[in-house]
Motif scaffolding. Structure first.
Motif, PDB file in Angstrom:
ATOM      1  N   LYS A  93       7.613 -50.594   5.453  1.00 49.22           N
ATOM      2  CA  LYS A  93       6.282 -50.580   6.050  1.00 49.22           C
ATOM      3  C   LYS A  93       5.864 -49.164   6.420  1.00 49.22           C
ATOM      4  N   SER A  94       6.821 -48.347   6.820  1.00 53.01           N
ATOM      5  CA  SER A  94       6.502 -46.949   7.129  1.00 53.01           C
ATOM      6  C   SER A  94       6.127 -46.165   5.882  1.00 53.01           C
ATOM      7  N   LYS A  95       6.441 -46.733   4.710  1.00 52.54           N
ATOM      8  CA  LYS A  95       6.091 -46.094   3.436  1.00 52.54           C
ATOM      9  C   LYS A  95       4.814 -46.675   2.835  1.00 52.54           C
ATOM     10  N   GLY A  96       4.114 -47.498   3.586  1.00 54.37           N
ATOM     11  CA  GLY A  96       2.826 -47.992   3.121  1.00 54.37           C
ATOM     12  C   GLY A  96       2.820 -49.397   2.561  1.00 54.37           C
ATOM     13  N   PHE A  97       3.936 -50.108   2.657  1.00 58.93           N
ATOM     14  CA  PHE A  97       3.991 -51.477   2.152  1.00 58.93           C
ATOM     15  C   PHE A  97       3.429 -52.441   3.196  1.00 58.93           C
ATOM     16  N   SER A  98       2.754 -53.475   2.728  1.00 63.03           N
ATOM     17  CA  SER A  98       2.192 -54.503   3.601  1.00 63.03           C
ATOM     18  C   SER A  98       2.960 -55.811   3.428  1.00 63.03           C
ATOM     19  N   ASP A  99       2.685 -56.753   4.309  1.00 60.95           N
ATOM     20  CA  ASP A  99       3.411 -58.024   4.275  1.00 60.95           C
ATOM     21  C   ASP A  99       3.310 -58.712   2.911  1.00 60.95           C
ATOM     22  N   HIS A 100       2.141 -58.637   2.279  1.00 63.07           N
ATOM     23  CA  HIS A 100       1.969 -59.363   1.018  1.00 63.07           C
ATOM     24  C   HIS A 100       2.715 -58.711  -0.142  1.00 63.07           C
ATOM     25  N   HIS A 101       3.267 -57.509   0.050  1.00 62.19           N
ATOM     26  CA  HIS A 101       4.036 -56.844  -1.007  1.00 62.19           C
ATOM     27  C   HIS A 101       5.476 -57.354  -1.082  1.00 62.19           C
ATOM     28  N   PHE A 102       5.986 -57.860   0.035  1.00 60.54           N
ATOM     29  CA  PHE A 102       7.416 -58.147   0.099  1.00 60.54           C
ATOM     30  C   PHE A 102       7.837 -59.336  -0.764  1.00 60.54           C
ATOM     31  N   SER A 103       6.944 -60.266  -0.989  1.00 62.85           N
ATOM     32  CA  SER A 103       7.319 -61.413  -1.818  1.00 62.85           C
ATOM     33  C   SER A 103       7.652 -60.974  -3.237  1.00 62.85           C
ATOM     34  N   ARG A 104       6.893 -60.016  -3.768  1.00 60.34           N
ATOM     35  CA  ARG A 104       7.194 -59.507  -5.112  1.00 60.34           C
ATOM     36  C   ARG A 104       8.509 -58.726  -5.112  1.00 60.34           C
ATOM     37  N   LEU A 105       8.704 -57.881  -4.127  1.00 56.66           N
ATOM     38  CA  LEU A 105       9.942 -57.099  -4.063  1.00 56.66           C
ATOM     39  C   LEU A 105      11.159 -58.017  -4.003  1.00 56.66           C
ATOM     40  N   ALA A 106      11.073 -59.053  -3.164  1.00 55.10           N
ATOM     41  CA  ALA A 106      12.207 -59.958  -3.002  1.00 55.10           C
ATOM     42  C   ALA A 106      12.432 -60.822  -4.232  1.00 55.10           C
ATOM     43  N   ALA A 107      11.349 -61.187  -4.922  1.00 57.93           N
ATOM     44  CA  ALA A 107      11.487 -62.038  -6.105  1.00 57.93           C
ATOM     45  C   ALA A 107      12.061 -61.277  -7.282  1.00 57.93           C
ATOM     46  N   VAL A 108      11.616 -60.041  -7.474  1.00 60.46           N
ATOM     47  CA  VAL A 108      12.063 -59.249  -8.630  1.00 60.46           C
ATOM     48  C   VAL A 108      13.429 -58.637  -8.384  1.00 60.46           C
ATOM     49  N   CYS A 109      13.660 -58.160  -7.172  1.00 62.08           N
ATOM     50  CA  CYS A 109      14.935 -57.488  -6.873  1.00 62.08           C
ATOM     51  C   CYS A 109      15.428 -57.902  -5.489  1.00 62.08           C
TER      52      CYS A 109
END
Length: 294
Positions: A93-109
């Motif tokens: 989040k300190s790098k500019g990621f928002s809550d809606h980004h995490f689902s993709r990150l967790a699904a892909v990697c």
């Protein structure tokens, strides 16, 4: 006679009345109430409030609440790794990621949010690499990761930096643009890149020609030799009876589906005895292609 003298003294103020004499140690001293004895025309001075720090209320979040929060982000976490996963979320989040980004990150990697990933030893070096080696802004670095989340678990020294140097030495430009192609190219192991060039050399191209084909169509680096490149070369040479030089002229040939486009169009033209350039055969839309050669 005495009473007359006392009365004269009292009249002249030399003798005080007995009722005014009060012993200092007496407990019967009168208590004067200030509320009953106000000073006329006196206005109380305004009270200036003292500056104080804002009151911060800190609530202890339970494990169940933390686990529910991670689940809402699409992150699967065990009770033992909750704190670890939350620290990674906070860093991203300190790098500019928002809550809606995490689902993709967790699904892909999913490995990003496990104990195998360390903020300081794994994640921070990747963002430093993107900023320093690619001159990526914070927004561009975030976009690189969103396009290829596996970048976050790649080693900078043994993987990312050697790949970047190799691509630049080949002559690839704009590698620093956060596109899907560039993000996945950066995450491609060096040996996989080299294998595509060697395959083209084994098909009769010189080293310079093989490099030129890959530079003109960098997506080739992501194709499988056995499942993509080799079957298409075989069909080009043996079935279509075209020279390997056609690939030098049109490297994008490898990007088209063998079963859905290359074979049907070749057979359609063969029945009509038509021979056209490879690029013209594949680039045209179905409507334009089949309208031209009915």
């Amino acid at each position: 006679m005495l009473n007359k003298w006392s009365r004269n003294k009292r009249q002249k103020g030399q003798v005080k009345p007995r009722r005014m004499a009060v012993a200092l140690g007496s407990s019967r001293l009168p208590i004067i109430s200030l509320s009953r004895h106000t000073i006329p025309n006196h206005k109380p001075s305004p009270v200036t409030p003292r500056p104080h720090k804002p009151l911060l209320l800190r609530f202890r979040t339970s494990r169940r609440q933390s686990l529910r929060y991670l689940t809402s982000l699409g992150i699967a976490s065990s009770p033992e790794s909750i704190a670890w996963s939350l620290s990674i979320v906070e860093f991203l989040k300190s790098k500019g990621f928002s809550d809606h980004h995490f689902s993709r990150l967790a699904a892909v990697c999913p490995a990003i949010f496990t104990s195998a990933t360390d903020v300081h030893r794994t994640l921070a070096p990747v963002f430093a690499f993107l900023a320093n080696d690619l001159s990526a802004s914070p927004e561009q670095a975030r976009d690189f990761v969103l396009r290829c989340p596996d970048l976050l678990v790649s080693n900078v020294e043994s993987h990312l930096r050697p790949t970047l140097c190799f691509l630049r030495n080949l002559g690839l430009r704009n590698v620093g643009a956060p596109t899907n192609l560039n993000a996945h190219l950066l995450n491609t192991p060096l040996e996989k890149l080299v294998s595509k060039i060697k395959f083209l050399e084994s098909m009769g191209l010189s080293h310079e020609e093989a490099v030129g084909v890959c530079v003109r169509c960098p997506a080739i680096f992501g194709y499988s030799v056995e499942n993509n490149m080799k079957p298409k070369i075989d069909y080009l040479v043996h079935e279509m009876e075209r020279p390997i030089e056609d690939v030098k002229k049109f490297p994008q040939y490898f990007a088209f589906s063998l079963e859905n486009k290359i074979k049907p169009r070749h057979l359609h033209l063969k029945k009509r005895g038509v021979q056209i350039r490879l690029q013209r055969m594949l680039v045209w839309s179905d409507e334009k292609f089949y309208a031209k050669w009915t």
